[in-house]
Design a protein around this motif. Structure first.
Motif: not given
Length: 120
Positions: A77, A83, A92-93
């Motif tokens: 990030v 994202q 993707h988290p």
């Protein structure tokens, strides 16, 4: 030395691939015209040149099992990786999945899917 495996992934552009992963904390351990090894702590990724690679059709991938998934995700990030659900690169988290594993997903600029899995 303990047995271990290292993923071998394609790089459309070796220098750009190195730069991408260096922003995530990887360092170059070895570079030649035909091979590159990058590491981050105990993680190693190896790359081979694939100048004709079409990242949109790539089916290459790897799992990275880490003790600090949140730290590696945050490096993604912080480096500016979007994202998002489309495009490359993207991240993707982390989510706890039905398997019980917590996994984040990184698509690198070469279209390789890197699953980042939290060690138990």
């Amino acid at each position: 030395m303990t047995d271990y495996a290292t993923p071998n992934l394609p790089a459309k552009d070796m220098a750009a691939t190195s730069e991408f992963y260096q922003k995530l904390g990887f360092t170059e351990d070895y570079v030649s015209p035909g091979w590159m090894i990058l590491s981050r702590g105990g993680l190693q990724l190896e790359f081979f040149p694939y100048p004709d690679l079409d990242p949109t059709t790539s089916s290459f991938g790897s799992c990275l099992r880490v003790n600090d998934l949140q730290g590696l995700y945050q490096a993604c990030v912080t480096s500016g990786i979007p994202q998002a659900h489309i495009g490359m690169p993207r991240v993707h988290p982390p989510q706890k999945e039905a398997s019980g594993l917590t996994i984040a997903y990184l698509i690198d600029p070469n279209g390789s899917l890197i699953r980042i899995i939290q060690n138990d």
